[in-house]
Design an enzyme around this catalytic site. Structure first.
Site, PDB file in Angstrom:
ATOM      1  CB  SER A 294      94.951  31.875 -59.064  1.00  0.00           C
ATOM      2  OG  SER A 294      94.161  31.350 -58.036  1.00  0.00           O
TER       3      SER A 294
ATOM      4  CE1 TYR B 146      95.365  26.660 -62.085  1.00  0.00           C
ATOM      5  CE2 TYR B 146      94.799  27.090 -59.794  1.00  0.00           C
ATOM      6  CZ  TYR B 146      94.757  27.451 -61.128  1.00  0.00           C
ATOM      7  OH  TYR B 146      94.121  28.611 -61.488  1.00  0.00           O
TER       8      TYR B 146
ATOM      9  CE  LYS C  36      96.770  29.965 -63.025  1.00  0.00           C
ATOM     10  NZ  LYS C  36      96.690  30.286 -64.466  1.00  0.00           N
TER      11      LYS C  36
HETATM   12  P1  NAD Z   1      88.767  27.424 -68.637  1.00  0.00           P
HETATM   13  O1  NAD Z   1      89.255  26.019 -68.527  1.00  0.00           O
HETATM   14  O2  NAD Z   1      87.314  27.630 -68.863  1.00  0.00           O
HETATM   15  O3  NAD Z   1      89.584  28.201 -69.789  1.00  0.00           O
HETATM   16  C1  NAD Z   1      90.909  27.896 -70.107  1.00  0.00           C
HETATM   17  C2  NAD Z   1      90.979  27.654 -71.599  1.00  0.00           C
HETATM   18  O4  NAD Z   1      92.320  27.360 -71.977  1.00  0.00           O
HETATM   19  C3  NAD Z   1      90.129  26.464 -72.040  1.00  0.00           C
HETATM   20  O5  NAD Z   1      89.258  26.896 -73.075  1.00  0.00           O
HETATM   21  C4  NAD Z   1      91.131  25.435 -72.560  1.00  0.00           C
HETATM   22  O6  NAD Z   1      90.615  24.665 -73.616  1.00  0.00           O
HETATM   23  C5  NAD Z   1      92.296  26.331 -72.962  1.00  0.00           C
HETATM   24  N1  NAD Z   1      93.617  25.690 -72.932  1.00  0.00           N
HETATM   25  C6  NAD Z   1      94.183  24.984 -71.906  1.00  0.00           C
HETATM   26  N2  NAD Z   1      95.422  24.593 -72.253  1.00  0.00           N
HETATM   27  C7  NAD Z   1      95.663  25.055 -73.515  1.00  0.00           C
HETATM   28  C8  NAD Z   1      96.756  24.969 -74.411  1.00  0.00           C
HETATM   29  N3  NAD Z   1      97.872  24.312 -74.092  1.00  0.00           N
HETATM   30  N4  NAD Z   1      96.648  25.560 -75.610  1.00  0.00           N
HETATM   31  C9  NAD Z   1      95.505  26.234 -75.965  1.00  0.00           C
HETATM   32  N5  NAD Z   1      94.449  26.333 -75.161  1.00  0.00           N
HETATM   33  C10 NAD Z   1      94.513  25.757 -73.947  1.00  0.00           C
HETATM   34  O7  NAD Z   1      89.242  28.188 -67.326  1.00  0.00           O
HETATM   35  P2  NAD Z   1      88.857  29.648 -66.783  1.00  0.00           P
HETATM   36  O8  NAD Z   1      88.085  29.464 -65.540  1.00  0.00           O
HETATM   37  O9  NAD Z   1      88.318  30.479 -67.877  1.00  0.00           O
HETATM   38  O10 NAD Z   1      90.303  30.149 -66.363  1.00  0.00           O
HETATM   39  C11 NAD Z   1      91.116  30.945 -67.214  1.00  0.00           C
HETATM   40  C12 NAD Z   1      92.442  31.186 -66.527  1.00  0.00           C
HETATM   41  O11 NAD Z   1      92.200  31.809 -65.269  1.00  0.00           O
HETATM   42  C13 NAD Z   1      93.231  29.919 -66.229  1.00  0.00           C
HETATM   43  O12 NAD Z   1      94.601  30.185 -66.426  1.00  0.00           O
HETATM   44  C14 NAD Z   1      92.942  29.670 -64.759  1.00  0.00           C
HETATM   45  O13 NAD Z   1      93.988  28.975 -64.132  1.00  0.00           O
HETATM   46  C15 NAD Z   1      92.840  31.096 -64.232  1.00  0.00           C
HETATM   47  N6  NAD Z   1      92.035  31.197 -63.011  1.00  0.00           N
HETATM   48  C16 NAD Z   1      90.771  30.695 -62.980  1.00  0.00           C
HETATM   49  C17 NAD Z   1      90.025  30.754 -61.812  1.00  0.00           C
HETATM   50  C18 NAD Z   1      88.632  30.174 -61.740  1.00  0.00           C
HETATM   51  O14 NAD Z   1      88.148  29.914 -60.627  1.00  0.00           O
HETATM   52  N7  NAD Z   1      87.942  29.962 -62.843  1.00  0.00           N
HETATM   53  C19 NAD Z   1      90.578  31.363 -60.665  1.00  0.00           C
HETATM   54  C20 NAD Z   1      91.866  31.883 -60.738  1.00  0.00           C
HETATM   55  C21 NAD Z   1      92.591  31.802 -61.923  1.00  0.00           C
END
Ligand code: NAD
Ligand code: UDP
Length: 359
Positions: free
Chosen positions: A140, A164, A168
Site C-alpha cells: 500500500s 496496519y 505492510k
Molecule cells: P477486502 O477486505 O475487501 O479483501 C480482503 C479479503 O481477505 C476479505 O475477503 C477477507 O475476508 C479476506 N481475509 C482477511 N484475512 C484472512 C485470512 N486470515 N484468511 C483468509 N482470508 C482472509 O480488502 P481489499 O480492499 O480488497 O484489499 C485487499 C488487499 O489490498 C489487502 O491486503 C489490503 O490491505 C490491500 N490494500 C487495500 C487498499 C484499499 O484501499 N482497498 C489499499 C492498499 C492496499
C-alpha cells in the site's frame, strides 16, 4: 556475463491461487484473470466479504466461469493450506488476504499482527514447501507515511503510521529477506494508491462491513440514503481547496495491474521488485465529491471537521516504473470511477447481502 530476460506469457490454463479473492480488489482481479484465460483458485475466510461476490464473478466470466474454484479457508490454517497445495499445482499466488481498517488496527494491534503477519508467514512456508515461489503481494501507499514531496517514487523512504501500515512494511521486508536467502523466489510488491469504483456491470463492487473508513464507500452510502452526510476531515491543508489530496485509481485498472505483474513474474531475471499502482494524478476530497455528485445526480451533504489524526496531506504516485517495466498504465479517470461506483451502489444499495446490514 550478460543475462537475457526471457518471458513466457501464455496464460492459458495457468493456475493462480488468490488469497482474499472474495474481497473488493480480489474479486475484480479474479474476474480479469478468468477473462485472461487463467484458472483461479480463491481462498477466503469471508471475514470481510461474501460468497455472493464469488458467484457473481463466476457469472460475469461467462464461459470462463468453470475455471474458478472457491474454498472457505483461513490462511493461518496451515494443514488446510498444505492440503490445497498438495492437491493443486499453482504457478503463482496473488496474496490479498488481510485486515485493512486503520482505526481498528490501532485498537487491536495483535489481531492485525496475527492475521496479516502469521497469515502471510504460513502462506510463504507452505509455498516454499511445495516449490511455488512466485508471489504478487498487496502492499500500500501507506508505506510512504507522510511524503515530504510528491509524486512518490518507489525509492522513497518508508514509514508506518499505524499497526496496519506496519504489517505492510514488515511483509515487504520479509519478502526481501526470503528472496535474499533463496533467489528462486520471484516476488512483486504492489503499492496500491486509492482503489475506488467497481466493475462496469455494477454486479461486483466494494461492500464494507460497518461504518466505512474510506472516502468513496462513505460517499456512496450517503448517496443511497444510508448515512445523512459526509464528514470532510480537514479543510486547512496546503492544497487547492484545503482538503486532502489522494491518487484515486479505478479498481479494474488495479486488477489489470495484477495481470501485468503476473506476466512480469515470467521474466527469468526478476527478483523481488516493488511497483506503485496509481494514476499519477492528485484529486482533493471536494473534487471527488463533485465528480460523484455529477455522476449520480445526488447531492452529498457535507459536514466540515478537523483533520483526521495521522492523515497525510498530499499523496500521489509516480507511475513511471510500472509503465516502463510492467507495461501497464491506468486507463480510467475520476469520471469513470464515480460512474461505475454509482452504478454498483444504485444496483446494490445494501451490498451483497442486504439482510445482513443493520447500520
Ligand atoms: P477486502 O477486505 O475487501 O479483501 C480482503 C479479503 O481477505 C476479505 O475477503 C477477507 O475476508 C479476506 N481475509 C482477511 N484475512 C484472512 C485470512 N486470515 N484468511 C483468509 N482470508 C482472509 O480488502 P481489499 O480492499 O480488497 O484489499 C485487499 C488487499 O489490498 C489487502 O491486503 C489490503 O490491505 C490491500 N490494500 C487495500 C487498499 C484499499 O484501499 N482497498 C489499499 C492498499 C492496499
Ligand atoms: N476523508 C474524508 N471523510 C471520510 C473519509 C475520508 O474527508 O469520511 C478524506 C481523508 O481525510 C483523506 C481522503 O478523504 O484526505 C482519502 O481518505 P481514505 O481514508 O479514503 O484514504 P487514505 O487516507 O487512507 O489514503
Amino acid at each position: 556475463m550478460m543475462y537475457i530476460c526471457i518471458r513466457v506469457t501464455d496464460s492459458s490454463k495457468r493456475c493462480v491461487l488468490v488469497t482474499g479473492g472474495a474481497g473488493y480488489i480480489g474479486s475484480h482481479t479474479v474476474l480479469q484473470l478468468l477473462l485472461g484465460g487463467y484458472k483461479a483458485v480463491v481462498i477466503d475466510n469471508l471475514d470481510n466479504s461474501s460468497a455472493v461476490a464469488i458467484n457473481r464473478v463466476r457469472e460475469l466470466a461467462g464461459d470462463h466461469g468453470p475455471n474458478l474454484t472457491f474454498h472457505k479457508m483461513d490462511l493461518r490454517d496451515k494443514s488446510a493450506l498444505e492440503g490445497l497445495f498438495a492437491s493443486t499445482k499453482f504457478d503463482a499466488v496473488i496474496h490479498f488476504a488481510g485486515l485493512k481498517a486503520v482505526g481498528e488496527s490501532v485498537q487491536k494491534p495483535l489481531m492485525y499482527y496475527d492475521n496479516n503477519l502469521i497469515g502471510t508467514i504460513t502462506l510463504l512456508e507452505v509455498m516454499a514447501a511445495h516449490g511455488c515461489k512466485k508471489l504478487v503481494f498487496s502492499s500500500s501507499a501507506t508505506v510512504y507515511g507522510w511524503p515530504k514531496v510528491v509524486p512518490c517514487t518507489e525509492e522513497f523512504p518508508l514509514a508506518a503510521a499505524n499497526p496496519y501500515g506496519r504489517t505492510k512494511l514488515f511483509i515487504e521486508e520479509i519478502c526481501r529477506d526470503i528472496h535474499q536467502s533463496d533467489t528462486d523466489w520471484k516476488i512483486i510488491l504492489l503499492r496500491y494508491f486509492n482503489p475506488v469504483g467497481a466493475h462496469s456491470s455494477g454486479h461486483i463492487g466494494e461492500d464494507p462491513r460497518g461504518i466505512p473508513n474510506n472516502l468513496m464507500p462513505f460517499v456512496q452510502q450517503v448517496a443511497v440514503g444510508r448515512r445523512p452526510a459526509l464528514t470532510v476531515f480537514g479543510t486547512d491543508y496546503s492544497t487547492k481547496d484545503g482538503t486532502g489530496v489522494r491518487d484515486y485509481i479505478h479498481v479494474v485498472d488495479l486488477a489489470d495491474g495484477h495481470i501485468a505483474a503476473l506476466n512480469k513474474l515470467s521474466d527469468t531475471c526478476i527478483g523481488c521488485e516493488v511497483y506503485n499502482l496509481g494514476t499519477g494524478k492528485g484529486t482533493s476530497v471536494l473534487e471527488m465529491v463533485a465528480a460523484f455528485e455529477k455522476a449520480s445526480r445526488k447531492k452529498i451533504p457535507l459536514v466540515y471537521a478537523g483533520r483526521r489524526p495521522g492523515d497525510a496531506e498530499i499523496v500521489y504516485a509516480s507511475t513511471e516504473k510500472a509503465e516502463r517495466e510492467l507495461k501497464w498504465k491506468a486507463k480510467y479517470g475520476i469520471e469513470e470511477m464515480c460512474r461505475d461506483q454509482w452504478n454498483w451502489a444504485s444496483k446494490n444499495p445494501y451490498g451483497y447481502e442486504p439482510q445482513d446490514h443493520t447500520a
